[in-house]
Scaffold this motif. Structure first.
Motif, PDB file in Angstrom:
ATOM      1  N   GLN A  23      -8.731   6.831   5.492  1.00 14.16           N
ATOM      2  CA  GLN A  23      -7.432   6.675   6.150  1.00 14.16           C
ATOM      3  C   GLN A  23      -6.693   8.009   6.214  1.00 14.16           C
ATOM      4  OE1 GLN A  23      -5.672   3.686   3.673  1.00 14.16           O
ATOM      5  NE2 GLN A  23      -6.880   2.022   4.562  1.00 14.16           N
ATOM      6  N   ALA A  24      -6.723   8.752   5.126  1.00 17.01           N
ATOM      7  CA  ALA A  24      -6.004  10.028   5.078  1.00 17.01           C
ATOM      8  C   ALA A  24      -6.552  11.021   6.101  1.00 17.01           C
ATOM      9  CB  ALA A  24      -6.089  10.618   3.671  1.00 17.01           C
ATOM     10  N   GLU A  25      -7.853  10.921   6.405  1.00 21.95           N
ATOM     11  CA  GLU A  25      -8.450  11.868   7.333  1.00 21.95           C
ATOM     12  C   GLU A  25      -8.432  11.367   8.775  1.00 21.95           C
ATOM     13  OE1 GLU A  25     -11.995  13.936   6.242  1.00 21.95           O
ATOM     14  OE2 GLU A  25     -11.885  13.255   4.168  1.00 21.95           O
ATOM     15  N   ALA A  26      -8.650  10.061   8.978  1.00 23.45           N
ATOM     16  CA  ALA A  26      -8.780   9.533  10.335  1.00 23.45           C
ATOM     17  C   ALA A  26      -7.436   9.301  11.011  1.00 23.45           C
ATOM     18  CB  ALA A  26      -9.575   8.226  10.314  1.00 23.45           C
ATOM     19  N   ILE A  27      -6.445   8.835  10.263  1.00 21.34           N
ATOM     20  CA  ILE A  27      -5.168   8.469  10.891  1.00 21.34           C
ATOM     21  C   ILE A  27      -4.503   9.653  11.603  1.00 21.34           C
ATOM     22  CG2 ILE A  27      -2.799   7.726  10.391  1.00 21.34           C
ATOM     23  CD1 ILE A  27      -3.969   5.742   8.382  1.00 21.34           C
ATOM     24  N   PRO A  28      -4.319  10.808  10.951  1.00 17.47           N
ATOM     25  CA  PRO A  28      -3.672  11.919  11.668  1.00 17.47           C
ATOM     26  C   PRO A  28      -4.448  12.346  12.918  1.00 17.47           C
ATOM     27  CG  PRO A  28      -3.748  12.351   9.299  1.00 17.47           C
ATOM     28  CD  PRO A  28      -4.631  11.172   9.548  1.00 17.47           C
ATOM     29  N   ALA A  29      -5.792  12.345  12.827  1.00 13.42           N
ATOM     30  CA  ALA A  29      -6.601  12.771  13.968  1.00 13.42           C
ATOM     31  C   ALA A  29      -6.437  11.819  15.147  1.00 13.42           C
ATOM     32  CB  ALA A  29      -8.077  12.850  13.564  1.00 13.42           C
ATOM     33  N   LEU A  30      -6.440  10.520  14.885  1.00 16.90           N
ATOM     34  CA  LEU A  30      -6.313   9.539  15.959  1.00 16.90           C
ATOM     35  C   LEU A  30      -4.891   9.509  16.520  1.00 16.90           C
ATOM     36  CD1 LEU A  30      -8.521   6.651  14.508  1.00 16.90           C
ATOM     37  CD2 LEU A  30      -9.007   8.064  16.516  1.00 16.90           C
ATOM     38  N   VAL A  31      -3.912   9.713  15.672  1.00 17.64           N
ATOM     39  CA  VAL A  31      -2.526   9.791  16.162  1.00 17.64           C
ATOM     40  C   VAL A  31      -2.386  10.949  17.143  1.00 17.64           C
ATOM     41  CG1 VAL A  31      -0.150  10.280  15.502  1.00 17.64           C
ATOM     42  CG2 VAL A  31      -1.481   8.643  14.172  1.00 17.64           C
ATOM     43  N   GLN A  32      -3.072  12.049  16.851  1.00 17.30           N
ATOM     44  CA  GLN A  32      -3.016  13.225  17.731  1.00 17.30           C
ATOM     45  C   GLN A  32      -3.837  13.049  19.002  1.00 17.30           C
ATOM     46  OE1 GLN A  32      -4.323  16.500  15.328  1.00 17.30           O
ATOM     47  NE2 GLN A  32      -2.690  16.215  13.803  1.00 17.30           N
ATOM     48  N   PHE A  63       0.840  -1.196   0.000  1.00 16.83           N
ATOM     49  CA  PHE A  63       0.000   0.000   0.000  1.00 16.83           C
ATOM     50  C   PHE A  63       0.876   1.248   0.000  1.00 16.83           C
ATOM     51  CE2 PHE A  63      -2.490  -3.241   2.360  1.00 16.83           C
ATOM     52  CZ  PHE A  63      -3.504  -3.401   1.436  1.00 16.83           C
ATOM     53  N   THR A  64       0.569   2.160  -0.873  1.00 13.89           N
ATOM     54  CA  THR A  64       1.335   3.406  -0.942  1.00 13.89           C
ATOM     55  C   THR A  64       0.457   4.629  -0.710  1.00 13.89           C
ATOM     56  OG1 THR A  64       1.017   3.437  -3.349  1.00 13.89           O
ATOM     57  CG2 THR A  64       3.060   2.443  -2.509  1.00 13.89           C
ATOM     58  N   THR A  65      -0.737   4.631  -1.290  1.00 13.37           N
ATOM     59  CA  THR A  65      -1.635   5.773  -1.177  1.00 13.37           C
ATOM     60  C   THR A  65      -2.798   5.441  -0.251  1.00 13.37           C
ATOM     61  OG1 THR A  65      -1.094   6.410  -3.454  1.00 13.37           O
ATOM     62  CG2 THR A  65      -3.055   7.412  -2.451  1.00 13.37           C
ATOM     63  N   PRO A  66      -3.016   6.221   0.799  1.00  7.72           N
ATOM     64  CA  PRO A  66      -4.128   5.931   1.709  1.00  7.72           C
ATOM     65  C   PRO A  66      -5.473   6.253   1.066  1.00  7.72           C
ATOM     66  CG  PRO A  66      -3.069   7.996   2.307  1.00  7.72           C
ATOM     67  CD  PRO A  66      -2.223   7.389   1.227  1.00  7.72           C
ATOM     68  N   THR A  67      -6.510   5.549   1.514  1.00  2.55           N
ATOM     69  CA  THR A  67      -7.860   5.875   1.069  1.00  2.55           C
ATOM     70  C   THR A  67      -8.303   7.165   1.754  1.00  2.55           C
ATOM     71  OG1 THR A  67      -8.934   4.650   2.868  1.00  2.55           O
ATOM     72  CG2 THR A  67      -8.381   3.412   0.873  1.00  2.55           C
ATOM     73  N   ASP A  68      -9.442   7.681   1.340  1.00  8.63           N
ATOM     74  CA  ASP A  68      -9.926   8.950   1.896  1.00  8.63           C
ATOM     75  C   ASP A  68     -10.126   8.865   3.405  1.00  8.63           C
ATOM     76  OD1 ASP A  68      -9.872  10.035  -0.600  1.00  8.63           O
ATOM     77  OD2 ASP A  68     -12.017   9.806  -0.989  1.00  8.63           O
TER      78      ASP A  68
END
Length: 559
Positions: A29-38, A22-27
């Motif tokens: 993933q692109a929105e949820a991952i940074p928020a949950l990491v924070q 996997f190289t490109t995240p889905t929509d």
């Protein structure tokens, strides 16, 4: 272009994802991952197949301390199938991080391996609400160190009756935690859960619900309940779709409908949450490969079922929520293709049609169920299209000689042979009700008007008694299979089946002769002969519909 390296994930996880291809995240993933990491709470609304597991699984691992041997993350799933899938994905994500252990806990499996994994210090638990409740009550699972709580497929968990369990489990986790709720639909009940358990969540909706149905033609038909199986058969027999998925509400209905289609000569397979993962993978592989063209599925089991060949979705049972309708018909019309969705409404379900039209913003078109003549015509057209290729293949001299020696007029002979080739053996009981379509106004099936048939208190047909019941653990599909297999009847000849503790009542839409009854009576289900005979009614004026005792408690059975 956004990559996983841009989502604030540790290098170890980025490397793992890249190794997985996997190289490109889905929509989502692109929105949820940074928020949950924070450390933000998240409400994610996304259809199946958008990568929700990685959307919460990858950031979840960033909050785990491998040195601490306590449960630090809990993922709730509605079914054991989703729990197993989720745990497997989480284990793969954590493959490059030493010391992290993931365990799946779910009903229907032995307690000891699951308890053993918890005692060894598994930090991530993925499981069903019922089994998690059991483990908490046994003292085997403590949630006071949980840092991340994920509610996956939340709409399905609530629909399946886990609302109370979810409340108890969430209450057992620390208030200072990260909580994420992911759902394909957002009915009011889910909104209430989010308001209660999430703290100032970020709401992510990657695809508007109506956009998933733009390439899908939406039809409906009014079909009385007793005609649903026959109507489904005719629809499938006249469809040009490569593959179809039929949605039902329960596992038992999935099995019954599959048995009915099989008895009518359509190769179909049932897919429910009780189907083991390996069997599910085999069925999906067959569907993709073309060796299987019809799957009868429940909503939960169909989540993640993304097969481009599916050109037809039939809602055999109307979904309980209009949002689920959108999710169902999203199984077709994929990859830029056009698709078709057909929904069966009983005469009393007009309000459900209006609800679906209101939610989707689309007007469904009413159609009539194909007649037996339509089925034969469709098969004839398909068969005639193959003739040029067969002529080109050669070796027809044997048949030319046979035709020349036959004393039947050639045109009549060709017509008869063609009728036999498409399994049209002339007018019979199945043709008696050529129109199975009903209407909302009267609730009457037009095909029933003016017919002379023996009737029961529930409608046309004759009631017969067979000597198998709940004590034998029988299902309606097993009885249908025995009657059609031994008696030479068609699935459409069998109507309503009521199962009682020691016997069952079966409605037949024709009058079997004595020889047919003897053959059916010798058929065995669950090791017992059916011993079929006309029903003479209960002695006390009413049958008691008591079930045999269940093998395990209700809550454990739900898991």
């Amino acid at each position: 272009m956004v990559t996983f390296a841009d989502l604030n994930l540790p290098e170890t996880l980025v490397h793992t994802v890249q190794e997985m291809g996997f190289t490109t995240p889905t929509d989502i993933q692109a929105e949820a991952i940074p928020a949950l990491v924070q450390g933000r709470d998240v409400v994610g609304i996304a259809q199946t197949g958008t990568g929700k597991t990685a959307a919460f699984g990858l950031p979840l691992l960033t909050h785990i301390d491998p040195e601490q041997r306590d449960v630090q993350a809990l993922v709730l799933c509605p079914t054991r199938e989703l729990a197993v899938q989720g745990a497997a994905a989480m284990s793969t994500f954590a493959g490059g991080i030493a010391g992290i252990e993931v365990v799946a806990v779910y009903g229907g499996a032995a307690y000891q391996p699951q308890v053993g994994a918890l005692k060894r210090g598994a930090q991530v638990v993925v499981g069903t609400p019922g089994r998690i409740m059991d483990l908490i009550e046994r003292g085997a699972l403590r949630l006071d160190r949980v840092r991340v709580l994920i509610l996956d497929e939340a709409d399905e968990m609530l629909r399946m009756g886990f609302a109370e369990d979810v409340e108890v489990i969430a209450g057992a986790c620390p208030k200072e935690r990260i909580t994420a709720l992911f759902s394909a639909t957002m009915p009011p009940a889910i909104t209430r859960v989010a308001d209660h358990h999430l703290n100032d969540p970020i709401r992510l909706e990657v695809t508007r619900q109506a956009s998933t149905v733009r390439t899908v033609r939406q039809d409906y038909a009014v079909v009385p309940f007793r005609h649903k199986n026959g109507a489904l058969y005719r629809v499938l027999a006249t469809s040009d779709a490569e593959a179809a998925i039929v949605f039902v509400r329960t596992r038992a209905t999935a099995e019954d409908v599959t048995a009915e289609l099989t008895a009518r000569g359509i190769a179909a397979a049932a897919l429910s949450s009780d189907v083991p993962q390996k069997e599910r993978e085999r069925l999906v592989s067959r569907l993709r490969g073309g060796s299987l063209n019809v799957i009868v599925a429940t909503d939960v089991a169909a989540r993640g079922l993304d097969v481009d060949r599916i050109g037809l979705v039939v809602n055999f049972d109307v979904p309980r929520e209009a949002e689920s309708y959108v999710h169902r018909i999203g199984r077709t019309g994929r990859a830029g293709r056009s698709g078709r969705a057909l929904t069966f409404f009983t005469p009393k379900e007009k309000h459900r049609l209006r609800m679906i039209e209101r939610v989707t913003g689309a007007e469904l078109s009413e159609i009539r169920i194909p007649s037996p003549r339509d089925v034969s015509a469709h098969r004839t057209e398909t068969l005639l299209a193959q003739i040029p290729a067969r002529i080109e293949a050669g070796r027809l001299d044997l048949y030319e000689t046979a035709v020349a020696e036959c004393e039947v007029e050639p045109s009549l002979l060709a017509a008869a042979l063609l009728a036999l080739a498409v399994d049209d053996r002339g007018p019979d009981t199945r043709d008696a009700e050529s129109d199975l379509t009903g209407n909302f106004e009267s609730g009457e099936a037009r095909g029933d008007r003016g017919r002379r048939r023996r009737t029961t208190e529930d409608g046309p047909g004759t009631r017969y008694r067979v000597e198998v019941g709940h004590r034998d653990r029988v299902q309606p599909g097993s009885i249908v299979g025995a009657i059609t297999g031994e008696g030479g009847l068609k699935g459409g000849d069998v109507g309503k089946i009521d199962i009682y503790p020691t016997f069952s009542l079966v409605t037949l839409y024709l009058e079997p002769d004595a020889e047919t009854l003897r053959a059916i009576g010798r058929a065995q289900v669950a090791g017992r002969a059916l011993r079929i005979r006309p029903d003479t009614g209960p002695r006390g004026g009413r049958y008691e519909q008591r079930r045999a005792p269940r093998r395990r408690p209700f809550r454990d059975r739900r898991r």
